[in-house]
Design a protein around this motif. Sequence first.
Motif, short mmCIF file in Angstrom:
data_model
loop_
_atom_site.label_atom_id
_atom_site.label_comp_id
_atom_site.label_asym_id
_atom_site.label_seq_id
_atom_site.Cartn_x
_atom_site.Cartn_y
_atom_site.Cartn_z
N LEU A 13 0.72 -1.25 -0.23
CA LEU A 13 0.06 0.07 -0.06
C LEU A 13 0.95 1.31 0.09
O LEU A 13 0.43 2.43 -0.20
CB LEU A 13 -0.98 0.03 1.25
N ARG A 18 3.47 2.74 -6.26
CA ARG A 18 2.07 3.17 -5.95
C ARG A 18 2.03 4.73 -6.06
O ARG A 18 0.92 5.41 -6.50
CB ARG A 18 1.86 2.35 -4.67
N ILE A 42 -12.27 6.27 5.08
CA ILE A 42 -13.02 4.83 5.49
C ILE A 42 -12.22 4.03 4.67
O ILE A 42 -12.26 3.69 3.54
CB ILE A 42 -14.49 5.13 4.90
N GLY A 43 -11.49 3.18 5.76
CA GLY A 43 -10.88 1.77 5.10
C GLY A 43 -9.39 2.52 4.90
O GLY A 43 -8.80 2.47 3.74
N TYR A 48 -2.08 5.65 4.06
CA TYR A 48 -1.41 6.34 2.65
C TYR A 48 -1.91 7.51 2.28
O TYR A 48 -1.38 8.60 1.84
CB TYR A 48 -1.51 5.22 1.47
N PHE A 49 -3.29 7.73 2.47
CA PHE A 49 -4.06 9.19 2.45
C PHE A 49 -4.16 10.06 3.70
O PHE A 49 -4.13 10.94 3.30
CB PHE A 49 -5.43 8.84 1.51
N LEU A 66 -10.43 5.34 9.61
CA LEU A 66 -11.24 4.44 10.07
C LEU A 66 -10.72 3.06 9.42
O LEU A 66 -10.55 3.06 8.21
CB LEU A 66 -12.87 4.76 9.87
N ASP A 67 -10.63 2.02 10.13
CA ASP A 67 -10.51 0.73 9.67
C ASP A 67 -11.08 -0.53 10.25
O ASP A 67 -11.28 -0.20 11.67
CB ASP A 67 -8.98 0.34 9.17
N THR A 68 -11.44 -1.35 9.77
CA THR A 68 -11.83 -2.72 10.57
C THR A 68 -10.64 -3.61 10.86
O THR A 68 -10.73 -4.62 11.69
CB THR A 68 -12.66 -3.59 9.81
N GLU A 94 -16.46 -0.90 12.79
CA GLU A 94 -17.08 -1.96 12.08
C GLU A 94 -17.53 -1.85 10.63
O GLU A 94 -17.47 -0.62 10.28
CB GLU A 94 -18.53 -1.99 13.12
N SER A 95 -17.76 -2.93 10.18
CA SER A 95 -17.89 -2.80 8.47
C SER A 95 -19.17 -1.59 8.16
O SER A 95 -19.03 -1.11 7.05
CB SER A 95 -18.35 -3.96 7.86
N SER A 111 -11.06 4.88 -0.69
CA SER A 111 -10.22 4.38 -1.72
C SER A 111 -9.79 3.01 -1.69
O SER A 111 -9.22 2.55 -0.65
CB SER A 111 -8.72 5.41 -1.44
N ASN A 112 -9.96 2.45 -2.74
CA ASN A 112 -9.72 0.89 -2.98
C ASN A 112 -10.45 -0.05 -1.84
O ASN A 112 -9.76 -0.77 -1.46
CB ASN A 112 -8.18 0.81 -3.09
N VAL A 113 -11.60 0.50 -1.33
CA VAL A 113 -12.24 -0.25 -0.68
C VAL A 113 -13.50 -0.85 -1.05
O VAL A 113 -14.09 -1.93 -0.59
CB VAL A 113 -12.48 0.71 0.75
N VAL A 117 -16.43 -4.46 -0.25
CA VAL A 117 -17.86 -4.30 0.57
C VAL A 117 -18.64 -5.04 0.16
O VAL A 117 -18.97 -5.12 -1.17
CB VAL A 117 -18.12 -3.10 0.80
N PHE A 123 -23.10 0.34 3.35
CA PHE A 123 -21.77 1.07 3.60
C PHE A 123 -22.04 2.53 3.24
O PHE A 123 -21.51 3.46 3.57
CB PHE A 123 -20.62 0.35 2.87
C1 LIG Z 1 -6.87 -2.43 -0.35
S1 LIG Z 1 -6.98 -1.38 1.51
C2 LIG Z 1 -6.87 0.22 0.93
C3 LIG Z 1 -6.34 1.23 1.91
C4 LIG Z 1 -6.25 2.62 1.58
N1 LIG Z 1 -7.64 3.18 1.55
C5 LIG Z 1 -5.43 3.06 0.57
O1 LIG Z 1 -5.99 3.52 -0.42
O2 LIG Z 1 -4.40 2.82 0.82
C6 LIG Z 1 -8.62 -1.96 1.87
C7 LIG Z 1 -8.58 -1.50 3.40
O3 LIG Z 1 -9.93 -1.21 3.74
C8 LIG Z 1 -10.28 -1.86 4.89
N2 LIG Z 1 -11.83 -2.08 4.80
C9 LIG Z 1 -12.47 -3.17 4.28
N3 LIG Z 1 -13.78 -2.98 4.45
C10 LIG Z 1 -13.84 -1.96 5.24
C11 LIG Z 1 -15.14 -1.52 6.04
N4 LIG Z 1 -16.27 -1.96 5.67
N5 LIG Z 1 -14.99 -0.39 6.94
C12 LIG Z 1 -13.73 0.02 7.10
N6 LIG Z 1 -12.64 -0.54 6.31
C13 LIG Z 1 -12.74 -1.57 5.63
C14 LIG Z 1 -9.21 -3.04 4.93
O4 LIG Z 1 -9.33 -3.60 6.38
C15 LIG Z 1 -8.20 -2.43 4.40
O5 LIG Z 1 -7.43 -1.88 5.14
#
Ligand SMILES: C[S@@+](CC[C@H](N)C(=O)[O-])C[C@H]1O[C@@H](n2cnc3c(N)ncnc32)[C@H](O)[C@@H]1O
Length: 193
Positions: A13, A18, A42-43, A48-49, A66-68, A94-95, A111-113, A117, A123
């Motif tokens: 990441l 990247r 979120i996630g 990174y951001f 925020l992250d799970t 939580e998700s 970003s990339n989340v 889901v 969400f």
């Molecule tokens: C591919 S990583 C991307 C991380 C960051 N956004 C980036 O672009 O560098 C996906 C992240 O989303 C988190 N994630 C997945 N589902 C989630 C949810 N419902 N709520 C919060 N975080 C979530 C994962 O734990 C993981 O850290």
Amino acid sequence: MAHKFNVKDMHRLDSPERRKMLPPEETLIKAGLKKNDIFIDIGCGIGYFSIPASLIVGSKGKVFALDTSSEMLEELERRIYENKIKNINPILSESYKFPLGPNSGTFALISNVLHEVEDKLSFLMETNRVLLVEGTLFIIEWQKKETERGPPLEDRLSESEIENQLEKTNFKLINSFPIGDFFSAYISKKISR
Ligand SMILES: C[S@@+](CC[C@H](N)C(=O)[O-])C[C@H]1O[C@@H](n2cnc3c(N)ncnc32)[C@H](O)[C@@H]1O
């Protein structure tokens, strides 16, 4: 089941490659993030951001990260400490229920989340809840095409799928554009709850 990013690959990441494909600070500025914003990442992964966002919003702004995954947040906390950052608040989430009150932020990033889901509408409705009306939602997703890296094609979201989900969750799409050869950006505004 949607493909989930493996926490063991967290180093991916933040790599020079990247940073070239998806330059974090430049991308946030292009999306309109500014001084004093309350930014919700979120996630957030390893930040990174969140980390460049903390510099852009400045000392009167704030970042809720925020992250799970507690492993991702531990790495973010290490980076916050190393960089002596004061305005990022890492939060285990939580998700589909974010530990923030309604109207908490002026700008949210996903970003990339979204492709990870399962229930995208719940969400995005929860994202809507924590943003102020007229607040910005910035989504970054892999383009829906075969590439050597990234999630499988069947999990990726097309532009029309994202537009449709935004409409159903009370966001108005303002702009969308490619970021390099792999990612697409979607900027929308919360129009109501
Ligand atoms: C591919 S990583 C991307 C991380 C960051 N956004 C980036 O672009 O560098 C996906 C992240 O989303 C988190 N994630 C997945 N589902 C989630 C949810 N419902 N709520 C919060 N975080 C979530 C994962 O734990 C993981 O850290």
